[in-house]
Design an enzyme around this catalytic site. Structure first.
Site, PDB file in Angstrom:
ATOM      1  N   LYS A   1       0.158   3.725  -2.779  1.00 42.56           N
ATOM      2  CA  LYS A   1      -0.878   4.764  -2.758  1.00 42.56           C
ATOM      3  C   LYS A   1      -0.285   6.169  -2.710  1.00 42.56           C
ATOM      4  O   LYS A   1      -0.994   7.147  -2.982  1.00 42.56           O
ATOM      5  CB  LYS A   1      -1.816   4.538  -1.572  1.00 42.56           C
ATOM      6  CG  LYS A   1      -2.636   3.253  -1.664  1.00 42.56           C
ATOM      7  CD  LYS A   1      -3.608   3.134  -0.501  1.00 42.56           C
ATOM      8  CE  LYS A   1      -4.523   1.912  -0.633  1.00 42.56           C
ATOM      9  NZ  LYS A   1      -3.900   0.654  -0.193  1.00 42.56           N
TER      10      LYS A   1
ATOM     11  N   SER B   1       0.785  -1.239   0.000  1.00 41.79           N
ATOM     12  CA  SER B   1       0.000   0.000   0.000  1.00 41.79           C
ATOM     13  C   SER B   1       0.814   1.286   0.000  1.00 41.79           C
ATOM     14  O   SER B   1       0.245   2.371  -0.129  1.00 41.79           O
ATOM     15  CB  SER B   1      -0.949   0.018   1.203  1.00 41.79           C
ATOM     16  OG  SER B   1      -2.037  -0.849   0.985  1.00 41.79           O
TER      17      SER B   1
ATOM     18  N   SER C   1      -5.788   3.746   4.275  1.00 37.88           N
ATOM     19  CA  SER C   1      -5.291   2.857   3.227  1.00 37.88           C
ATOM     20  C   SER C   1      -6.415   2.107   2.532  1.00 37.88           C
ATOM     21  O   SER C   1      -6.294   0.922   2.198  1.00 37.88           O
ATOM     22  CB  SER C   1      -4.276   1.860   3.802  1.00 37.88           C
ATOM     23  OG  SER C   1      -3.463   1.328   2.791  1.00 37.88           O
TER      24      SER C   1
ATOM     25  N   LYS D   1       3.171   6.946   4.799  1.00 37.55           N
ATOM     26  CA  LYS D   1       2.286   5.845   4.424  1.00 37.55           C
ATOM     27  C   LYS D   1       2.893   4.487   4.757  1.00 37.55           C
ATOM     28  O   LYS D   1       4.086   4.259   4.559  1.00 37.55           O
ATOM     29  CB  LYS D   1       2.012   5.907   2.911  1.00 37.55           C
ATOM     30  CG  LYS D   1       0.967   4.931   2.421  1.00 37.55           C
ATOM     31  CD  LYS D   1      -0.422   5.353   2.832  1.00 37.55           C
ATOM     32  CE  LYS D   1      -1.442   4.274   2.554  1.00 37.55           C
ATOM     33  NZ  LYS D   1      -1.290   3.087   3.435  1.00 37.55           N
TER      34      LYS D   1
END
Length: 445
Positions: free
Chosen positions: A82, A79, A143, A269
């Site tokens: 992203k 993720s 997320s 992130k």
């Protein structure tokens, strides 16, 4: 008569040879660049032991690398992908293609993925529209995989078109070895009808730690407003009849499980999967000096495993404890710096200094008095053998390649020196026609 013709030819040939030699020599002064390293060492400091597959720490402004471990090895990032999707959304908003309050209806593929409770998600309802802002917040804070796909459709028109656009953006950033198939970081087969055609179901996004640092740096530099979202610890996602409480997966944020009380972490992130392990792109701003850290492949033995945050804290502490943030003021000069040649000036050369303030992280025990610099003239300002006179004092005329034998310097762009603008330390007037003529004559003989 033939004798004089022959003599004339020999003189002309001799003069031409001397001229070529002089021009080649003079143009070479200040024009050679320090060779850049094509790759990083496996580890830049063996004294730091991190239990991760790869890691890197960089200055968010200059791209100076303070630490690297297997930083150029391409690995799954889950993720953390992203961050690229967020970059593309922010770019679309800036260009006017998207508006924050614009409502979009998720595709069936995005809606179906959002209903998978085994994944991080906010459930999106079929036929319901959501604002770009709400989907963007869900993507970065919680997320949310379906939300990321909905945004990708809004930016690119389809998942495939978005991926193609994102790949081109990566190349613009100088990232050429990454693999990118999905907007959310799931494997190609996990996004159902949104999968990238021609790629296998197990194809997944892969970046090196260095790639992810470049992406994170570009994101922060081009769209610093992203930090207003990535630092949000908790937020509510309104789905009309029901609401989802979103807590940021970045547990190093203030007030969360692994908050780093000594340093104000405000992004960026996380990423987690069986193949990627636990990954984390983090950023911290201490006294106005922002660092970006990346860890890939930390342990992930359970949902509550905090290994990636502990390894990130070690990495951040290492940087602040082993380096001194050193400011180099405008006008700074460095020892052993070559002067630049001047063409048709009263002076043959001109010395240079730093054109504007910059900074470098120096290891403890290394002082800025140990820095040296090589001056490289701006080729656009060159005429024949040097910078074209007249020159003003303080005029930017090239660059300084700053380094020190006491410490190896590494940068994200591959440089092994700090590159900064160089300015003249004095004015150089143009020589009069008689001086120029005399120099031309004497240089020939």
């Amino acid at each position: 008569m033939e004798f004089f013709k022959s003599l004339k030819k020999q003189v002309i040939a001799f003069i031409a040879a001397i001229a070529v030699f002089l021009i080649a020599g003079f143009c070479g002064v200040g024009q050679q660049s320090v060779s850049a390293s094509s790759s990083l060492p496996t580890t830049t400091d063996s004294s730091l032991s991190l239990d991760v597959k790869a890691a890197i720490a960089v200055d968010a402004n200059t791209g100076q690398i303070l630490y690297a471990k297997n930083a150029e090895q391409t690995l799954p990032v889950a993720s953390m992908s992203k961050l690229l999707t967020a970059y593309m959304v922010l770019k679309a908003v800036k260009s006017g293609k998207l508006k924050w309050n614009q409502k979009i209806t998720p595709s069936s593929a995005a809606q179906k993925v959002s209903q998978d409770t085994s994944l991080s998600n906010v459930p999106l309802k079929e036929g319901t529209s959501y604002t770009v802002r709400s989907l963007y917040q869900a993507t970065l804070i919680y997320s949310a995989n379906g939300a990321a796909m909905a945004l990708a459709d809004a930016v690119g028109g389809s998942q495939k078109n978005f991926v193609d656009m994102a790949r081109k953006e990566l190349k613009k950033m100088g990232i050429t070895d990454a693999e990118f198939y999905t907007a959310n970081g799931l494997s190609n087969g996990e996004v159902g009808d949104g999968k990238y055609p021609g790629a296998s179901d197990d194809a997944e996004n892969k970046f090196s730690a260095k790639d992810m640092a470049i992406l994170s740096q570009k994101l922060i530099q081009d769209y610093p407003e992203v930090l207003k979202t990535t630092k949000i610890t908790r937020l509510e996602f309104d789905n009309g009849t029901d609401k989802t409480q979103m807590e940021n997966w970045n547990w190093m944020l203030p007030g969360l499980a692994k908050a780093y009380t000594e340093l104000p972490v405000d992004g960026l992130k996380t990423g987690t999967s069986d193949s990627a392990g636990a990954c984390f792109a983090a950023t911290v701003n201490k006294d106005g000096h922002r660092l970006i850290t990346i860890v890939l492949g930390a342990k992930h033995e359970s949902q509550e495993d905090v290994s990636r945050f502990e390894e990130t804290q070690k990495l951040m502490s290492y940087c602040y404890n082993n380096y001194t943030y050193t400011t180099l003021a405008k006008g700074t000069t460095f020892k052993n710096t070559n002067a630049l040649r001047v063409h048709n000036g009263k002076d043959y050369t001109v010395s240079v200094s730093l054109a504007k303030k910059t900074n470098v992280w120096l290891k403890n025990g290394v002082s800025k008095s140990q820095l040296t610099a090589k001056a490289v003239g701006n080729k656009k300002l060159y005429k024949k053998a040097g910078l074209e006179a007249p020159l003003k004092k303080g005029q930017t005329v090239g660059t300084l390649q700053i380094s020190t034998s006491a410490q190896k310097l590494y940068y994200l762009n591959g440089d092994t020196y700090l590159k900064a603008d160089a300015q003249t330390t004095k004015a150089v007037e143009k020589a009069n026609i008689f001086v120029i003529g005399w120099r031309t004559l004497t240089s020939l003989f």
